[in-house]
Scaffold this motif. Sequence first.
Motif, PDB file in Angstrom:
ATOM      1  N   GLY A  45     -23.942 -31.966  -5.408  1.00  0.00           N
ATOM      2  CA  GLY A  45     -22.896 -31.917  -6.228  1.00  0.00           C
ATOM      3  C   GLY A  45     -21.936 -30.399  -5.769  1.00  0.00           C
ATOM      4  N   LYS A  46     -22.590 -29.441  -5.391  1.00  0.00           N
ATOM      5  CA  LYS A  46     -21.986 -28.226  -4.942  1.00  0.00           C
ATOM      6  C   LYS A  46     -21.064 -28.386  -3.696  1.00  0.00           C
ATOM      7  CE  LYS A  46     -24.535 -24.614  -6.757  1.00  0.00           C
ATOM      8  NZ  LYS A  46     -25.269 -22.924  -6.648  1.00  0.00           N
ATOM      9  N   ALA A  47     -21.649 -29.231  -2.752  1.00  0.00           N
ATOM     10  CA  ALA A  47     -20.906 -29.514  -1.507  1.00  0.00           C
ATOM     11  C   ALA A  47     -19.596 -30.524  -1.886  1.00  0.00           C
ATOM     12  CB  ALA A  47     -21.867 -30.410  -0.766  1.00  0.00           C
ATOM     13  N   ILE A  48     -19.831 -31.518  -2.823  1.00  0.00           N
ATOM     14  CA  ILE A  48     -18.336 -32.285  -2.905  1.00  0.00           C
ATOM     15  C   ILE A  48     -17.583 -31.554  -4.018  1.00  0.00           C
ATOM     16  CG2 ILE A  48     -17.748 -34.167  -4.644  1.00  0.00           C
ATOM     17  CD1 ILE A  48     -19.436 -34.959  -1.919  1.00  0.00           C
ATOM     18  N   LEU A  49     -18.195 -30.621  -4.606  1.00  0.00           N
ATOM     19  CA  LEU A  49     -16.954 -29.704  -5.375  1.00  0.00           C
ATOM     20  C   LEU A  49     -16.303 -28.625  -4.548  1.00  0.00           C
ATOM     21  CD1 LEU A  49     -16.089 -28.946  -8.415  1.00  0.00           C
ATOM     22  CD2 LEU A  49     -18.284 -27.151  -8.523  1.00  0.00           C
ATOM     23  N   ARG A  50     -17.196 -28.136  -3.546  1.00  0.00           N
ATOM     24  CA  ARG A  50     -16.360 -27.222  -2.596  1.00  0.00           C
ATOM     25  C   ARG A  50     -15.319 -27.998  -1.822  1.00  0.00           C
ATOM     26  NH1 ARG A  50     -19.311 -22.677  -0.371  1.00  0.00           N
ATOM     27  NH2 ARG A  50     -18.808 -23.693   1.778  1.00  0.00           N
ATOM     28  N   LEU A  51     -15.775 -29.287  -1.431  1.00  0.00           N
ATOM     29  CA  LEU A  51     -14.873 -30.211  -0.550  1.00  0.00           C
ATOM     30  C   LEU A  51     -13.625 -30.413  -1.461  1.00  0.00           C
ATOM     31  CD1 LEU A  51     -14.237 -31.956   1.795  1.00  0.00           C
ATOM     32  CD2 LEU A  51     -15.388 -33.905   0.725  1.00  0.00           C
ATOM     33  N   LEU A  52     -13.709 -30.764  -2.637  1.00  0.00           N
ATOM     34  CA  LEU A  52     -12.644 -31.143  -3.605  1.00  0.00           C
ATOM     35  C   LEU A  52     -11.766 -29.928  -3.884  1.00  0.00           C
ATOM     36  CD1 LEU A  52     -14.298 -33.559  -5.985  1.00  0.00           C
ATOM     37  CD2 LEU A  52     -12.632 -33.997  -4.150  1.00  0.00           C
ATOM     38  N   ILE A  53     -12.443 -28.947  -4.132  1.00  0.00           N
ATOM     39  CA  ILE A  53     -11.415 -27.577  -4.419  1.00  0.00           C
ATOM     40  C   ILE A  53     -10.979 -27.205  -3.317  1.00  0.00           C
ATOM     41  CG2 ILE A  53     -11.818 -25.145  -4.971  1.00  0.00           C
ATOM     42  CD1 ILE A  53     -13.814 -25.848  -6.976  1.00  0.00           C
ATOM     43  N   GLY A  54     -11.558 -27.101  -2.033  1.00  0.00           N
ATOM     44  CA  GLY A  54     -10.958 -26.606  -0.706  1.00  0.00           C
ATOM     45  C   GLY A  54      -9.851 -27.267  -0.301  1.00  0.00           C
ATOM     46  N   VAL A  55      -9.874 -28.824  -0.401  1.00  0.00           N
ATOM     47  CA  VAL A  55      -8.778 -29.610   0.057  1.00  0.00           C
ATOM     48  C   VAL A  55      -7.703 -29.489  -1.124  1.00  0.00           C
ATOM     49  CG1 VAL A  55      -8.167 -32.222  -0.008  1.00  0.00           C
ATOM     50  CG2 VAL A  55     -10.458 -31.407   0.976  1.00  0.00           C
TER      51      VAL A  55
ATOM     52  N   SER B 111      -5.746 -19.775   4.563  1.00  0.00           N
ATOM     53  CA  SER B 111      -6.206 -20.158   3.393  1.00  0.00           C
ATOM     54  C   SER B 111      -7.602 -20.442   3.839  1.00  0.00           C
ATOM     55  CB  SER B 111      -5.461 -20.978   2.813  1.00  0.00           C
ATOM     56  OG  SER B 111      -4.152 -20.566   2.395  1.00  0.00           O
ATOM     57  N   LEU B 112      -7.612 -21.391   4.731  1.00  0.00           N
ATOM     58  CA  LEU B 112      -8.954 -21.953   5.067  1.00  0.00           C
ATOM     59  C   LEU B 112      -9.954 -20.781   5.418  1.00  0.00           C
ATOM     60  CD1 LEU B 112     -10.674 -24.468   5.859  1.00  0.00           C
ATOM     61  CD2 LEU B 112      -9.749 -24.126   8.294  1.00  0.00           C
ATOM     62  N   MET B 113      -9.680 -19.794   6.138  1.00  0.00           N
ATOM     63  CA  MET B 113     -10.613 -18.748   6.527  1.00  0.00           C
ATOM     64  C   MET B 113     -10.706 -17.734   5.679  1.00  0.00           C
ATOM     65  SD  MET B 113     -12.006 -19.842   9.380  1.00  0.00           S
ATOM     66  CE  MET B 113     -12.792 -18.281   9.835  1.00  0.00           C
ATOM     67  N   PHE B 114      -9.728 -17.385   4.646  1.00  0.00           N
ATOM     68  CA  PHE B 114      -9.784 -16.184   3.805  1.00  0.00           C
ATOM     69  C   PHE B 114      -9.727 -16.549   2.346  1.00  0.00           C
ATOM     70  CE2 PHE B 114      -7.679 -12.865   1.528  1.00  0.00           C
ATOM     71  CZ  PHE B 114      -8.535 -11.892   1.608  1.00  0.00           C
ATOM     72  N   ILE B 115      -8.767 -17.257   1.793  1.00  0.00           N
ATOM     73  CA  ILE B 115      -8.492 -17.565   0.601  1.00  0.00           C
ATOM     74  C   ILE B 115      -9.570 -18.425  -0.149  1.00  0.00           C
ATOM     75  CG2 ILE B 115      -6.829 -18.601  -1.207  1.00  0.00           C
ATOM     76  CD1 ILE B 115      -4.330 -17.762   0.641  1.00  0.00           C
ATOM     77  N   VAL B 116      -9.775 -19.353   0.472  1.00  0.00           N
ATOM     78  CA  VAL B 116     -10.729 -20.733  -0.066  1.00  0.00           C
ATOM     79  C   VAL B 116     -12.110 -20.038  -0.104  1.00  0.00           C
ATOM     80  CG1 VAL B 116     -11.784 -22.789   0.379  1.00  0.00           C
ATOM     81  CG2 VAL B 116      -9.398 -22.753   0.609  1.00  0.00           C
ATOM     82  N   PRO B 117     -12.584 -19.407   0.922  1.00  0.00           N
ATOM     83  CA  PRO B 117     -14.187 -18.676   0.910  1.00  0.00           C
ATOM     84  C   PRO B 117     -13.873 -17.647  -0.301  1.00  0.00           C
ATOM     85  CG  PRO B 117     -13.478 -18.955   3.176  1.00  0.00           C
ATOM     86  CD  PRO B 117     -12.130 -19.168   2.478  1.00  0.00           C
ATOM     87  N   CYS B 118     -13.048 -16.931  -0.377  1.00  0.00           N
ATOM     88  CA  CYS B 118     -12.911 -15.842  -1.554  1.00  0.00           C
ATOM     89  C   CYS B 118     -13.015 -16.565  -2.941  1.00  0.00           C
ATOM     90  CB  CYS B 118     -11.803 -14.985  -1.458  1.00  0.00           C
ATOM     91  SG  CYS B 118     -11.719 -13.919  -0.113  1.00  0.00           S
ATOM     92  N   LEU B 119     -12.478 -17.634  -3.025  1.00  0.00           N
ATOM     93  CA  LEU B 119     -12.536 -18.514  -4.161  1.00  0.00           C
ATOM     94  C   LEU B 119     -13.786 -18.926  -4.460  1.00  0.00           C
ATOM     95  CD1 LEU B 119     -10.813 -19.777  -6.797  1.00  0.00           C
ATOM     96  CD2 LEU B 119     -10.299 -21.687  -5.116  1.00  0.00           C
ATOM     97  N   PHE B 120     -14.578 -19.444  -3.580  1.00  0.00           N
ATOM     98  CA  PHE B 120     -15.802 -20.035  -3.841  1.00  0.00           C
ATOM     99  C   PHE B 120     -16.873 -18.944  -4.075  1.00  0.00           C
ATOM    100  CE2 PHE B 120     -15.147 -23.485  -0.346  1.00  0.00           C
ATOM    101  CZ  PHE B 120     -14.478 -24.421  -1.416  1.00  0.00           C
ATOM    102  N   HIS B 121     -16.564 -17.740  -3.378  1.00  0.00           N
ATOM    103  CA  HIS B 121     -17.364 -16.537  -3.988  1.00  0.00           C
ATOM    104  C   HIS B 121     -17.101 -16.120  -5.385  1.00  0.00           C
ATOM    105  CE1 HIS B 121     -19.611 -12.937  -3.497  1.00  0.00           C
ATOM    106  NE2 HIS B 121     -18.491 -12.075  -3.669  1.00  0.00           N
ATOM    107  N   PHE B 122     -15.883 -16.041  -5.741  1.00  0.00           N
ATOM    108  CA  PHE B 122     -15.494 -15.876  -7.214  1.00  0.00           C
ATOM    109  C   PHE B 122     -16.190 -16.696  -8.258  1.00  0.00           C
ATOM    110  CE2 PHE B 122     -12.357 -15.955 -10.674  1.00  0.00           C
ATOM    111  CZ  PHE B 122     -12.621 -14.470 -11.049  1.00  0.00           C
ATOM    112  N   ILE B 123     -16.054 -18.003  -7.920  1.00  0.00           N
ATOM    113  CA  ILE B 123     -16.429 -18.891  -8.843  1.00  0.00           C
ATOM    114  C   ILE B 123     -17.883 -19.581  -8.760  1.00  0.00           C
ATOM    115  CG2 ILE B 123     -14.015 -19.857  -9.482  1.00  0.00           C
ATOM    116  CD1 ILE B 123     -15.034 -22.394  -7.570  1.00  0.00           C
ATOM    117  N   GLY B 124     -18.638 -18.621  -7.708  1.00  0.00           N
ATOM    118  CA  GLY B 124     -20.044 -18.982  -7.572  1.00  0.00           C
ATOM    119  C   GLY B 124     -20.505 -20.235  -6.858  1.00  0.00           C
ATOM    120  N   LEU B 125     -19.611 -20.487  -5.745  1.00  0.00           N
ATOM    121  CA  LEU B 125     -20.074 -21.801  -5.066  1.00  0.00           C
ATOM    122  C   LEU B 125     -20.260 -21.252  -3.583  1.00  0.00           C
ATOM    123  CD1 LEU B 125     -17.120 -24.398  -6.266  1.00  0.00           C
ATOM    124  CD2 LEU B 125     -20.123 -24.539  -6.390  1.00  0.00           C
ATOM    125  N   SER B 126     -20.300 -20.057  -3.173  1.00  0.00           N
ATOM    126  CA  SER B 126     -20.632 -19.599  -1.886  1.00  0.00           C
ATOM    127  C   SER B 126     -22.074 -20.228  -1.478  1.00  0.00           C
ATOM    128  CB  SER B 126     -20.572 -18.343  -1.709  1.00  0.00           C
ATOM    129  OG  SER B 126     -19.418 -17.573  -2.145  1.00  0.00           O
TER     130      SER B 126
END
Length: 215
Positions: A137-147, A200-215
């Motif tokens: 579920g986390k993998a799918i959520l990360r994929l959707l949010i990232g895309v 965004s791929l290297m910095f913004i998206v990973p920071c977003l994942f860290h902020f919402i607890g999906l890292s």
Amino acid sequence: YQYPFMFGLILAFCWCSLVCCSRIYMGMHSILDVIAGFLYAILILVVFHPVVDLIDNFNLTYKYAPLIIISLHLALGIFSFTLDTWSTSRGDTAQILGCGAGVACGSHVNYIMGLKLDPLPHTLPLSLSSLTVTVFGKAILRLLIGVIVLLLTKVVMKKATIPLACKIFRIPHDNVRKARQRMEVELPYRYITYGMVGFSLMFIVPCLFHFIGLS
């Protein structure tokens, strides 16, 4: 991750074959083009593989690395093409250069800010964790949010860069498709847009994942 060598070799061979065959099937390149490109890729690998760690270290640690990378990629995009007619290869090359510059700059910012996204050397190789509903579920959520974030970045930058380039170079933008066939519009649009996508791929998206607890 630790995986069987033969599995990786088969996967690489299949991916390479699909890319090569698609170029021929779409009529973008001839068989000789594909063979030459394949041999050229091997040459690049032989030349750059021994120094890839030095290049990576320079990109991460040297404070003026982003400026050098952006300037170098811009120069490659501008001086590589002096075509009399429009060609898709010009825009594709600018797109690749822009994305590469964005990824490099994103990696540099991660290092400067102390965001260690890569695992420590002593923890390698990683082992595959068991596939559970939560992990899936986390993998799918990360994929959707990232895309979604990357698509929004592309749309916003496209809307901003094309009219701006047309205004700067005084090119009519009533017909966007025709305006994009001008080098003065196409190269800035592709380079800046996909540069931001790479960043965004290297910095913004990973920071977003860290902020919402999906890292």
